[in-house]
Scaffold this motif. Structure first.
Motif: not given
Length: 354
Positions: A44-48, A57-59
């Motif tokens: 699943t691709a994840i965009a923020v 900094n989500i990663p």
């Protein structure tokens, strides 16, 4: 290293050395293998969609390998899918993912500090409820464009509490999952909690969201064991316009303006005002600031040439606006434009103007 108090040329040199190191780390074999393995297990691709604030900094907050999460950043975290460029970029991103047979998850974020409202989002005048309302409006827009059935594109409103880097997921049933309230020994309850929050989410998307919140649980636990500086004052010394600033995930270095709004002049003027305020307050040296434009490209040839033209345009447009609105500050402006190779995350600097 406290880069904020260095002379402007040293700060600029540090910036591009930092960008180079980011590219080297991104392209090394271990990083490439980690991304490849992760995407094989979690397609699943994840965009923020998020604020330009370097604290979000989500990663890092989810212990996700670099290059998995696609950020869309803008000053104040303000977006509108009616903006022509934003709509085109997001639609193109989703269509490319769908053509590969993958789902897309879009995290629409707001942020706040539980310890002090003044550490919240300045773009919304530290009004968390206003920021939250804005994210729900974006969610409605995403559903209007990509469908409300959530079988292919799943938008999620997600709070981010910056004192502990905690995610707060807003479920489709109105319930919340605040990761700061979950204990490490409750890890086995995360899947059923997700299934209850998002009953219409496909099994694959649920499977691919799970490592993010599990990683956030680990990150919060680690953050609680260290002494973190929370009262960080604004000390930005550069204005970035465009895209491709993933290497700038750090607090109070840059004011980032995404190229999405049809009215770019207003955020440019606001950013210039913040830089000037930082200088007058002595938070940064008054010997100069950097205006930096960047545009990513996927392929050499036409795509790269167009990126160069766009980056130069954004740079010249922003410089002109600052010269007109704040001529005294403009005398201290250093201007650089670049393009970013999206495959390697390598910057190519195009101009060396003062």
């Amino acid at each position: 290293m406290d880069i904020h108090n260095k002379p402007i040329q040293e700060r600029i040199d540090w910036l591009f050395n930092h960008a180079h190191n980011h590219s080297c780390n991104y392209t090394n074999p271990e990083s490439w293998l980690a991304r490849t393995r992760y995407l094989a297990e979690h397609p699943t691709a994840i965009a923020v969609l998020k604020c330009m604030d370097g604290r979000i900094n989500i990663p890092i907050a989810t212990n996700t390998p670099k290059g998995i999460i696609q950020p869309f950043r803008n000053l104040g975290g303000m977006f509108d899918l009616g903006w022509p460029h934003l709509g085109e970029v997001l639609a193109s991103y989703v269509q490319n993912i769908i053509s590969e047979g993958r789902h897309t998850m879009i995290l629409i974020t707001y942020h706040f500090s539980k310890g002090d409202p003044q550490r919240g989002c300045a773009g919304f005048n530290y009004d968390t409820e206003a920021a939250k309302a804005h994210t729900f409006e974006i969610k409605r827009q995403v559903e209007a464009v990509f469908g409300g059935g959530h079988q292919t594109v799943y938008p999620i409103v997600c709070g981010f509490e910056t004192d502990e880097d905690a995610l707060i997921l807003h479920g489709s049933n109105g319930e919340l999952l605040n990761m700061a309230d979950i204990k490490p020994f409750e890890r086995d309850t995360l899947r059923p909690r997700l299934e209850a929050l998002f009953p219409d989410m496909s099994q694959q998307m649920c499977e691919d969201l799970l490592p993010l919140i599990a990683g956030n649980l680990d990150h919060i636990e680690a953050a609680r064991k260290i002494d973190r500086e929370l009262n960080i004052e604004h000390r930005e010394w550069m204005i970035c316009i465009g895209r491709g600033f993933d290497f700038l995930h750090m607090p109070n270095i840059a004011l980032i303006i995404g190229p999405y709004s049809p009215s770019l002049a207003d955020p440019i003027h606001k950013a210039a005002g913040i830089i000037e305020s930082n200088m007058k307050a002595g938070r940064i040296p008054d010997d100069g600031f950097l205006l930096f434009a960047s545009v990513p490209f996927q392929d050499v040839g036409v795509d790269q040439a167009r990126a160069k033209m766009k980056s130069n345009f954004l740079c010249e447009f922003a410089a002109k606006e600052i010269r007109q609105s704040n001529p005294q500050l403009a005398e201290k402006m250093h201007v650089k434009s670049a393009v970013l190779n999206w495959q390697s995350r390598a910057l190519e600097i195009m101009n060396e103007g003062p």
